[in-house]
Scaffold this active site. Sequence first.
Site, PDB file in Angstrom:
ATOM      1  CG  HIS A   1      -2.087  -1.025   1.292  1.00 23.74           C
ATOM      2  ND1 HIS A   1      -2.778  -1.482   0.108  1.00 23.74           N
ATOM      3  CD2 HIS A   1      -2.337  -1.875   2.258  1.00 23.74           C
ATOM      4  CE1 HIS A   1      -3.688  -2.399   0.391  1.00 23.74           C
ATOM      5  NE2 HIS A   1      -3.340  -2.731   1.671  1.00 23.74           N
TER       6      HIS A   1
ATOM      7  CG  ASP B   1      -2.924  -8.309   0.775  1.00 26.78           C
ATOM      8  OD1 ASP B   1      -2.089  -8.575   1.765  1.00 26.78           O
ATOM      9  OD2 ASP B   1      -3.747  -7.614   0.998  1.00 26.78           O
TER      10      ASP B   1
ATOM     11  CG  HIS C   1      -6.505  -5.272   1.954  1.00 28.82           C
ATOM     12  ND1 HIS C   1      -6.136  -6.261   2.797  1.00 28.82           N
ATOM     13  CD2 HIS C   1      -7.587  -4.585   2.594  1.00 28.82           C
ATOM     14  CE1 HIS C   1      -6.926  -6.166   3.827  1.00 28.82           C
ATOM     15  NE2 HIS C   1      -7.852  -5.399   3.835  1.00 28.82           N
TER      16      HIS C   1
ATOM     17  CG  ASP D   1      -4.870  -9.836   3.279  1.00 29.26           C
ATOM     18  OD1 ASP D   1      -4.661 -10.423   2.664  1.00 29.26           O
ATOM     19  OD2 ASP D   1      -4.808  -8.807   3.411  1.00 29.26           O
TER      20      ASP D   1
END
Length: 343
Positions: A161, A197, A199, A286
């Site tokens: 991120h 991931d 996200h 995740d």
Amino acid sequence: MKAFSDPAQELHSPRFFLMRGRLHPNYEVPARAASLAAGLARAGIAPQRPAPAPRAALEAVHSAAFLDFLRDAPAQWAALPDAGAEMVANIHPAPEMLAQGGFAGSHPVAQLGQFTADTACPIGPGTWQAALGAAACALAAAGEAAAGRSAYALCRPPGHHAYAARAGGHCYLNNAAIAAEALRRAGAARVAVLDIDSHHGNGTQGIFWERGDVMTISVHADPDRYYPWYVGRGGETGAGAGGGCNLNLPLPFGTGDAGWLDSIAIGLAEIREYGADALVLSLGFDASKDEPLAALNVTEDGFARAGAAIAAAKLPTAIIQEGGYNVDLLGTLLARFLDGWGD
């Protein structure tokens, strides 16, 4: 397969993050690394400590001003009256401010707003050293990939991120981008980053948005309902020299093994078509059905099958650890993924 871990990751121990107006204990805690290390042990792999990350390798991805901020700001923050134990921004510069000539100045509160994207990246006195250790692991794994092998980097804090000059979402230095750039500079003509991931890898997308020599692909949960909210949709394909070199594959909430693996297969087909010489894998756990903030529904078997599918691409790969916050299960998921990888 070699693996790399740095004990400095223990120095970053964030206390909280803000979600829907409530303070929650931060999920990105040192126990994550301990669980992942246990998974490596189950796979019969003893991680090595990497060489320190050279400043030049970081500046190949991140701005010098941002790196200086991460290094120096905690001491400046601690000198403020009534400062909290961690740096968390209370203001970020709005587009209107910047359009009217706004700038951050030298005060740590203003700098913090400029160099962070959200309240989910608290900066403490040990954050810089931990982020340096994670970047060093990524560079060591990239070195293995540059030599034609594959390796795993136990990166904590994670990185996907983080933009070139902005931290966010538990991430400070973009370990995957640092690895990809190191591979390019080691001679790989084309590098692919595959992010699995749950996200969207928004920082990685942003860093390589106008680059044609690095393809970025992200398989993630629908950003209409999930962090990072503003990007991660299918129409984002890159710009300039990077036009057509970014692929987002957002998935509906609750997607399980079949849909997730199908999207990974689409990403791998794009990577083959692109003609990548090396791969950086942003490996997040995740997507697990047992995550505390679960959006997808991937099982242990799904991660093992993903490991087998990505290994079958036969590309030298730097595997970079991203998210995954169920500390009771992380080690098992890593061991299953590596079992699927097969070496």
